[in-house]
Design an enzyme around this catalytic site. Structure first.
Site, PDB file in Angstrom:
ATOM      1  N   SER A  34       0.868  -1.180   0.000  1.00  0.00           N
ATOM      2  CA  SER A  34       0.000   0.000   0.000  1.00  0.00           C
ATOM      3  C   SER A  34       0.904   1.228   0.000  1.00  0.00           C
ATOM      4  O   SER A  34       2.096   1.127   0.334  1.00  0.00           O
ATOM      5  CB  SER A  34      -0.839  -0.025   1.288  1.00  0.00           C
ATOM      6  N   TYR A  79      -3.036  -1.013  10.229  1.00  0.00           N
ATOM      7  CA  TYR A  79      -2.921  -1.334   8.805  1.00  0.00           C
ATOM      8  C   TYR A  79      -1.519  -0.972   8.286  1.00  0.00           C
ATOM      9  O   TYR A  79      -0.886  -1.770   7.588  1.00  0.00           O
ATOM     10  CB  TYR A  79      -4.003  -0.567   8.038  1.00  0.00           C
ATOM     11  N   LYS A  87       1.376  -3.398   6.441  1.00  0.00           N
ATOM     12  CA  LYS A  87       1.872  -3.183   5.076  1.00  0.00           C
ATOM     13  C   LYS A  87       3.378  -2.883   5.073  1.00  0.00           C
ATOM     14  O   LYS A  87       4.084  -3.293   4.162  1.00  0.00           O
ATOM     15  CB  LYS A  87       1.059  -2.092   4.372  1.00  0.00           C
TER      16      LYS A  87
HETATM   17  N1  LIG Z   1      -8.340   0.154  -2.353  1.00  0.00           N
HETATM   18  C1  LIG Z   1      -7.229   0.862  -2.189  1.00  0.00           C
HETATM   19  O1  LIG Z   1      -7.178   2.081  -2.458  1.00  0.00           O
HETATM   20  C2  LIG Z   1      -5.962   0.194  -1.713  1.00  0.00           C
HETATM   21  C3  LIG Z   1      -4.842   1.020  -1.484  1.00  0.00           C
HETATM   22  C4  LIG Z   1      -3.656   0.427  -1.079  1.00  0.00           C
HETATM   23  C5  LIG Z   1      -3.590  -0.941  -0.908  1.00  0.00           C
HETATM   24  N2  LIG Z   1      -4.702  -1.706  -1.127  1.00  0.00           N
HETATM   25  C6  LIG Z   1      -4.550  -3.169  -0.960  1.00  0.00           C
HETATM   26  O2  LIG Z   1      -5.099  -3.823  -2.097  1.00  0.00           O
HETATM   27  C7  LIG Z   1      -5.679  -5.074  -1.724  1.00  0.00           C
HETATM   28  C8  LIG Z   1      -7.130  -5.136  -2.151  1.00  0.00           C
HETATM   29  O3  LIG Z   1      -7.854  -4.133  -1.470  1.00  0.00           O
HETATM   30  P1  LIG Z   1      -9.379  -3.776  -1.809  1.00  0.00           P
HETATM   31  O4  LIG Z   1      -9.476  -2.305  -1.738  1.00  0.00           O
HETATM   32  O5  LIG Z   1      -9.821  -4.502  -3.011  1.00  0.00           O
HETATM   33  O6  LIG Z   1     -10.101  -4.385  -0.496  1.00  0.00           O
HETATM   34  P2  LIG Z   1     -11.626  -4.827  -0.281  1.00  0.00           P
HETATM   35  O7  LIG Z   1     -12.503  -4.170  -1.259  1.00  0.00           O
HETATM   36  O8  LIG Z   1     -11.902  -4.641   1.171  1.00  0.00           O
HETATM   37  O9  LIG Z   1     -11.572  -6.406  -0.618  1.00  0.00           O
HETATM   38  C9  LIG Z   1     -10.811  -7.254   0.198  1.00  0.00           C
HETATM   39  C10 LIG Z   1     -10.946  -8.679  -0.296  1.00  0.00           C
HETATM   40  O10 LIG Z   1     -10.217  -9.521   0.603  1.00  0.00           O
HETATM   41  C11 LIG Z   1     -11.062 -10.595   1.005  1.00  0.00           C
HETATM   42  N3  LIG Z   1     -10.688 -11.054   2.346  1.00  0.00           N
HETATM   43  C12 LIG Z   1     -10.648 -10.329   3.495  1.00  0.00           C
HETATM   44  N4  LIG Z   1     -10.290 -11.118   4.516  1.00  0.00           N
HETATM   45  C13 LIG Z   1     -10.101 -12.359   4.016  1.00  0.00           C
HETATM   46  C14 LIG Z   1      -9.734 -13.608   4.588  1.00  0.00           C
HETATM   47  N5  LIG Z   1      -9.509 -13.714   5.896  1.00  0.00           N
HETATM   48  N6  LIG Z   1      -9.611 -14.683   3.772  1.00  0.00           N
HETATM   49  C15 LIG Z   1      -9.853 -14.575   2.443  1.00  0.00           C
HETATM   50  N7  LIG Z   1     -10.208 -13.414   1.842  1.00  0.00           N
HETATM   51  C16 LIG Z   1     -10.341 -12.338   2.630  1.00  0.00           C
HETATM   52  C17 LIG Z   1     -12.473 -10.020   0.948  1.00  0.00           C
HETATM   53  O11 LIG Z   1     -13.440 -10.996   0.731  1.00  0.00           O
HETATM   54  P3  LIG Z   1     -14.342 -11.677   1.861  1.00  0.00           P
HETATM   55  O12 LIG Z   1     -14.805 -10.593   2.780  1.00  0.00           O
HETATM   56  O13 LIG Z   1     -15.423 -12.367   1.072  1.00  0.00           O
HETATM   57  O14 LIG Z   1     -13.444 -12.669   2.505  1.00  0.00           O
HETATM   58  C18 LIG Z   1     -12.384  -9.163  -0.313  1.00  0.00           C
HETATM   59  O15 LIG Z   1     -12.596  -9.968  -1.464  1.00  0.00           O
HETATM   60  C19 LIG Z   1      -5.477  -5.174  -0.204  1.00  0.00           C
HETATM   61  O16 LIG Z   1      -4.287  -5.884   0.074  1.00  0.00           O
HETATM   62  C20 LIG Z   1      -5.327  -3.725   0.223  1.00  0.00           C
HETATM   63  O17 LIG Z   1      -4.628  -3.598   1.443  1.00  0.00           O
HETATM   64  C21 LIG Z   1      -5.883  -1.184  -1.518  1.00  0.00           C
END
Ligand SMILES: NC(=O)c1ccc[n+]([C@@H]2O[C@H](COP(=O)([O-])OP(=O)(O)OC[C@H]3O[C@@H](n4cnc5c(N)ncnc54)[C@H](OP(=O)(O)O)[C@@H]3O)[C@@H](O)[C@H]2O)c1
Length: 232
Positions: free
Chosen positions: A139, A152, A156
Protein backbone atom coordinates in the site's frame (compact mmCIF):
# COMPACT_ATOMS: atom_id res chain seq x y z
CA UNK A 1 -6.21 -22.62 -23.68
CA UNK A 2 -3.14 -21.08 -25.33
CA UNK A 3 0.43 -21.99 -24.35
CA UNK A 4 0.87 -18.42 -23.05
CA UNK A 5 -2.00 -18.83 -20.59
CA UNK A 6 -0.83 -18.36 -17.00
CA UNK A 7 -2.25 -20.00 -13.89
CA UNK A 8 -2.83 -17.34 -11.25
CA UNK A 9 -3.67 -17.93 -7.59
CA UNK A 10 -5.36 -14.82 -6.18
CA UNK A 11 -6.71 -14.28 -2.66
CA UNK A 12 -9.63 -11.96 -1.89
CA UNK A 13 -11.52 -12.37 -5.18
CA UNK A 14 -15.02 -11.64 -3.88
CA UNK A 15 -14.84 -7.83 -4.01
CA UNK A 16 -12.73 -4.84 -4.95
CA UNK A 17 -9.35 -5.21 -6.64
CA UNK A 18 -9.37 -9.01 -6.45
CA UNK A 19 -12.76 -9.28 -8.15
CA UNK A 20 -11.75 -6.86 -10.91
CA UNK A 21 -8.38 -8.57 -11.46
CA UNK A 22 -10.14 -11.95 -11.72
CA UNK A 23 -12.32 -10.69 -14.53
CA UNK A 24 -9.45 -8.99 -16.37
CA UNK A 25 -7.02 -11.94 -16.11
CA UNK A 26 -9.69 -14.31 -17.45
CA UNK A 27 -10.57 -11.88 -20.24
CA UNK A 28 -6.86 -11.87 -21.19
CA UNK A 29 -6.91 -15.68 -21.47
CA UNK A 30 -5.46 -16.72 -18.12
CA UNK A 31 -6.72 -19.15 -15.48
CA UNK A 32 -7.66 -17.76 -12.06
CA UNK A 33 -7.73 -19.81 -8.88
CA UNK A 34 -9.36 -17.57 -6.31
CA UNK A 35 -10.53 -17.53 -2.72
CA UNK A 36 -12.54 -15.40 -0.35
CA UNK A 37 -14.75 -15.93 2.68
CA UNK A 38 -18.15 -15.01 1.25
CA UNK A 39 -19.93 -18.19 0.12
CA UNK A 40 -22.44 -16.22 -1.93
CA UNK A 41 -19.79 -14.25 -3.84
CA UNK A 42 -17.63 -17.33 -4.44
CA UNK A 43 -20.60 -19.31 -5.79
CA UNK A 44 -21.50 -16.40 -8.10
CA UNK A 45 -17.92 -16.22 -9.42
CA UNK A 46 -17.83 -19.96 -10.15
CA UNK A 47 -21.13 -19.66 -11.99
CA UNK A 48 -19.82 -16.79 -14.12
CA UNK A 49 -16.32 -18.16 -14.78
CA UNK A 50 -16.23 -21.89 -15.45
CA UNK A 51 -13.50 -24.49 -14.84
CA UNK A 52 -10.49 -24.47 -15.15
CA UNK A 53 -11.05 -21.20 -13.23
CA UNK A 54 -11.76 -22.32 -9.70
CA UNK A 55 -13.17 -20.37 -6.76
CA UNK A 56 -13.18 -21.63 -3.18
CA UNK A 57 -14.38 -20.44 0.19
CA UNK A 58 -11.12 -20.16 2.12
CA UNK A 59 -10.26 -17.94 5.07
CA UNK A 60 -6.55 -17.20 4.64
CA UNK A 61 -6.23 -16.82 8.42
CA UNK A 62 -6.93 -20.55 8.86
CA UNK A 63 -3.69 -22.36 8.03
CA UNK A 64 -5.41 -25.77 7.77
CA UNK A 65 -7.96 -24.40 5.28
CA UNK A 66 -5.18 -22.87 3.19
CA UNK A 67 -3.20 -26.13 3.31
CA UNK A 68 -6.20 -28.16 2.08
CA UNK A 69 -6.91 -25.58 -0.66
CA UNK A 70 -3.30 -25.63 -1.89
CA UNK A 71 -3.19 -29.44 -1.94
CA UNK A 72 -6.40 -29.56 -3.98
CA UNK A 73 -5.24 -26.89 -6.44
CA UNK A 74 -1.73 -28.29 -6.93
CA UNK A 75 -3.30 -31.72 -7.60
CA UNK A 76 -5.85 -30.40 -10.12
CA UNK A 77 -3.84 -27.64 -11.85
CA UNK A 78 -0.24 -28.79 -11.44
CA UNK A 79 1.84 -25.76 -10.68
CA UNK A 80 1.11 -22.03 -10.80
CA UNK A 81 2.77 -19.06 -12.46
CA UNK A 82 1.60 -16.23 -10.19
CA UNK A 83 0.70 -16.18 -6.50
CA UNK A 84 -1.06 -12.91 -5.64
CA UNK A 85 -1.68 -12.14 -1.97
CA UNK A 86 -4.39 -9.49 -2.27
CA UNK A 87 -6.79 -10.31 0.62
CA UNK A 88 -6.62 -7.75 3.42
CA UNK A 89 -8.53 -5.81 6.06
CA UNK A 90 -8.19 -2.25 7.32
CA UNK A 91 -8.93 -1.06 10.85
CA UNK A 92 -11.61 1.54 11.62
CA UNK A 93 -10.00 4.97 11.86
CA UNK A 94 -8.82 5.52 15.44
CA UNK A 95 -5.74 6.50 17.41
CA UNK A 96 -3.71 3.37 18.12
CA UNK A 97 -4.51 3.40 21.83
CA UNK A 98 -8.23 3.18 21.04
CA UNK A 99 -7.99 0.16 18.71
CA UNK A 100 -9.51 -2.85 20.49
CA UNK A 101 -7.19 -5.86 20.89
CA UNK A 102 -9.50 -8.06 18.79
CA UNK A 103 -9.53 -5.60 15.89
CA UNK A 104 -5.74 -5.18 15.98
CA UNK A 105 -5.32 -8.98 15.91
CA UNK A 106 -7.73 -9.35 12.99
CA UNK A 107 -5.77 -6.90 10.85
CA UNK A 108 -2.47 -8.64 11.66
CA UNK A 109 -4.02 -12.09 11.16
CA UNK A 110 -5.39 -11.43 7.67
CA UNK A 111 -2.82 -9.04 6.22
CA UNK A 112 0.30 -10.64 7.60
CA UNK A 113 -0.27 -14.18 8.86
CA UNK A 114 -2.79 -14.89 6.08
CA UNK A 115 -0.24 -13.88 3.45
CA UNK A 116 2.35 -16.16 5.04
CA UNK A 117 -0.13 -19.06 5.27
CA UNK A 118 -0.68 -18.82 1.52
CA UNK A 119 3.05 -18.64 0.82
CA UNK A 120 3.70 -21.58 3.17
CA UNK A 121 1.47 -23.91 1.17
CA UNK A 122 1.88 -22.70 -2.42
CA UNK A 123 5.51 -21.58 -2.60
CA UNK A 124 7.18 -25.00 -2.16
CA UNK A 125 5.79 -26.24 -5.52
CA UNK A 126 7.02 -23.04 -7.20
CA UNK A 127 10.45 -23.31 -5.58
CA UNK A 128 10.72 -26.95 -6.61
CA UNK A 129 10.00 -25.98 -10.21
CA UNK A 130 12.28 -22.94 -9.92
CA UNK A 131 9.70 -20.65 -11.56
CA UNK A 132 6.91 -18.32 -10.57
CA UNK A 133 6.17 -14.86 -9.21
CA UNK A 134 4.83 -14.00 -5.76
CA UNK A 135 3.15 -10.60 -5.45
CA UNK A 136 2.24 -9.42 -1.96
CA UNK A 137 -0.14 -6.47 -1.97
CA UNK A 138 1.32 -3.56 -0.04
CA UNK A 139 0.00 0.00 0.00
CA UNK A 140 1.03 3.65 -0.04
CA UNK A 141 0.69 3.01 3.72
CA UNK A 142 3.43 0.38 3.42
CA UNK A 143 5.88 3.15 2.47
CA UNK A 144 4.45 6.16 4.34
CA UNK A 145 2.02 6.64 7.25
CA UNK A 146 -1.04 8.61 8.30
CA UNK A 147 -2.71 8.91 11.69
CA UNK A 148 -5.53 6.55 12.70
CA UNK A 149 -4.38 3.66 10.52
CA UNK A 150 -1.39 2.43 12.54
CA UNK A 151 -2.48 -1.25 12.57
CA UNK A 152 -2.92 -1.33 8.81
CA UNK A 153 0.32 0.63 8.22
CA UNK A 154 2.17 -1.83 10.50
CA UNK A 155 1.01 -4.78 8.40
CA UNK A 156 1.87 -3.18 5.08
CA UNK A 157 5.34 -2.06 6.25
CA UNK A 158 5.78 -5.66 7.43
CA UNK A 159 4.73 -6.96 4.02
CA UNK A 160 7.46 -4.84 2.44
CA UNK A 161 10.20 -6.28 4.69
CA UNK A 162 8.89 -9.82 4.66
CA UNK A 163 8.71 -9.82 0.87
CA UNK A 164 12.22 -8.46 0.42
CA UNK A 165 13.63 -11.13 2.76
CA UNK A 166 11.61 -13.80 0.92
CA UNK A 167 13.06 -12.53 -2.38
CA UNK A 168 16.55 -13.28 -1.04
CA UNK A 169 15.54 -16.88 -0.35
CA UNK A 170 14.12 -17.73 -3.79
CA UNK A 171 15.94 -19.56 -6.60
CA UNK A 172 17.14 -17.47 -9.55
CA UNK A 173 14.14 -18.11 -11.83
CA UNK A 174 11.59 -16.73 -9.35
CA UNK A 175 10.52 -13.35 -7.98
CA UNK A 176 8.77 -11.97 -4.91
CA UNK A 177 7.71 -8.32 -4.88
CA UNK A 178 5.66 -6.02 -2.68
CA UNK A 179 3.15 -4.16 -4.89
CA UNK A 180 1.50 -0.84 -4.03
CA UNK A 181 -1.71 -1.00 -6.09
CA UNK A 182 -2.40 2.75 -5.83
CA UNK A 183 -5.68 4.27 -4.64
CA UNK A 184 -8.83 2.54 -5.89
CA UNK A 185 -12.49 3.13 -5.11
CA UNK A 186 -13.33 -0.13 -3.28
CA UNK A 187 -15.13 -1.06 -0.05
CA UNK A 188 -11.78 -0.71 1.74
CA UNK A 189 -11.17 2.81 0.43
CA UNK A 190 -14.76 3.89 1.16
CA UNK A 191 -14.33 2.64 4.74
CA UNK A 192 -11.43 5.03 5.32
CA UNK A 193 -11.93 7.91 2.79
CA UNK A 194 -15.76 8.09 3.02
CA UNK A 195 -17.39 10.06 0.18
CA UNK A 196 -14.09 11.26 -1.28
CA UNK A 197 -13.34 7.66 -2.39
CA UNK A 198 -15.57 8.31 -5.42
CA UNK A 199 -12.88 10.64 -6.80
CA UNK A 200 -10.62 7.62 -7.40
CA UNK A 201 -10.74 5.08 -10.23
CA UNK A 202 -13.04 2.08 -9.99
CA UNK A 203 -11.52 -1.36 -9.50
CA UNK A 204 -12.49 -2.27 -13.08
CA UNK A 205 -10.66 0.77 -14.51
CA UNK A 206 -7.65 0.01 -12.32
CA UNK A 207 -7.54 -3.68 -13.31
CA UNK A 208 -7.17 -2.78 -17.00
CA UNK A 209 -3.75 -1.29 -16.11
CA UNK A 210 -2.86 -3.51 -13.14
CA UNK A 211 -3.44 -6.94 -14.72
CA UNK A 212 -1.04 -6.50 -17.67
CA UNK A 213 1.46 -4.76 -15.36
CA UNK A 214 1.45 -7.73 -12.93
CA UNK A 215 1.78 -10.24 -15.77
CA UNK A 216 5.06 -8.57 -16.84
CA UNK A 217 6.70 -9.02 -13.41
CA UNK A 218 9.54 -11.53 -13.59
CA UNK A 219 12.88 -12.52 -12.02
CA UNK A 220 14.44 -9.16 -13.05
CA UNK A 221 12.14 -7.44 -10.52
CA UNK A 222 12.84 -9.84 -7.63
CA UNK A 223 12.78 -7.93 -4.32
CA UNK A 224 11.91 -4.56 -5.89
CA UNK A 225 9.08 -2.57 -4.30
CA UNK A 226 6.72 -1.94 -7.25
CA UNK A 227 3.70 0.30 -7.80
CA UNK A 228 0.93 0.00 -10.36
CA UNK A 229 1.68 2.90 -12.74
CA UNK A 230 -0.54 5.97 -12.67
CA UNK A 231 -2.52 5.02 -9.56
CA UNK A 232 -0.41 6.44 -6.71
N1 LIG B 1 -8.34 0.15 -2.35
C1 LIG B 1 -7.23 0.86 -2.19
O1 LIG B 1 -7.18 2.08 -2.46
C2 LIG B 1 -5.96 0.19 -1.71
C3 LIG B 1 -4.84 1.02 -1.48
C4 LIG B 1 -3.66 0.43 -1.08
C5 LIG B 1 -3.59 -0.94 -0.91
N2 LIG B 1 -4.70 -1.71 -1.13
C6 LIG B 1 -4.55 -3.17 -0.96
O2 LIG B 1 -5.10 -3.82 -2.10
C7 LIG B 1 -5.68 -5.07 -1.72
C8 LIG B 1 -7.13 -5.14 -2.15
O3 LIG B 1 -7.85 -4.13 -1.47
P1 LIG B 1 -9.38 -3.78 -1.81
O4 LIG B 1 -9.48 -2.31 -1.74
O5 LIG B 1 -9.82 -4.50 -3.01
O6 LIG B 1 -10.10 -4.39 -0.50
P2 LIG B 1 -11.63 -4.83 -0.28
O7 LIG B 1 -12.50 -4.17 -1.26
O8 LIG B 1 -11.90 -4.64 1.17
O9 LIG B 1 -11.57 -6.41 -0.62
C9 LIG B 1 -10.81 -7.25 0.20
C10 LIG B 1 -10.95 -8.68 -0.30
O10 LIG B 1 -10.22 -9.52 0.60
C11 LIG B 1 -11.06 -10.59 1.01
N3 LIG B 1 -10.69 -11.05 2.35
C12 LIG B 1 -10.65 -10.33 3.50
N4 LIG B 1 -10.29 -11.12 4.52
C13 LIG B 1 -10.10 -12.36 4.02
C14 LIG B 1 -9.73 -13.61 4.59
N5 LIG B 1 -9.51 -13.71 5.90
N6 LIG B 1 -9.61 -14.68 3.77
C15 LIG B 1 -9.85 -14.57 2.44
N7 LIG B 1 -10.21 -13.41 1.84
C16 LIG B 1 -10.34 -12.34 2.63
C17 LIG B 1 -12.47 -10.02 0.95
O11 LIG B 1 -13.44 -11.00 0.73
P3 LIG B 1 -14.34 -11.68 1.86
O12 LIG B 1 -14.80 -10.59 2.78
O13 LIG B 1 -15.42 -12.37 1.07
O14 LIG B 1 -13.44 -12.67 2.51
C18 LIG B 1 -12.38 -9.16 -0.31
O15 LIG B 1 -12.60 -9.97 -1.46
C19 LIG B 1 -5.48 -5.17 -0.20
O16 LIG B 1 -4.29 -5.88 0.07
C20 LIG B 1 -5.33 -3.73 0.22
O17 LIG B 1 -4.63 -3.60 1.44
C21 LIG B 1 -5.88 -1.18 -1.52
Amino acid sequence: MSSTSKTIVLTGVSRGCGRALTEEFIRLGHVVIGCGRSEKDIAALQKEFVVPNLFSVVDVVDDAQVEAWAKKILASHGTLDFLLNNAALINRAAPLWEVPAREFSDVIDVNLKGTVNVIRHFAPAMVQRGRGVIVNFSSGWGRSTDPEFAPYCATKWAIEGLTQALAQELPAGMAAVPLNPGIINTDMLRSCFGGSASGYPSADEWAKIAAPYILKIGPAENGRPLSVPGHG
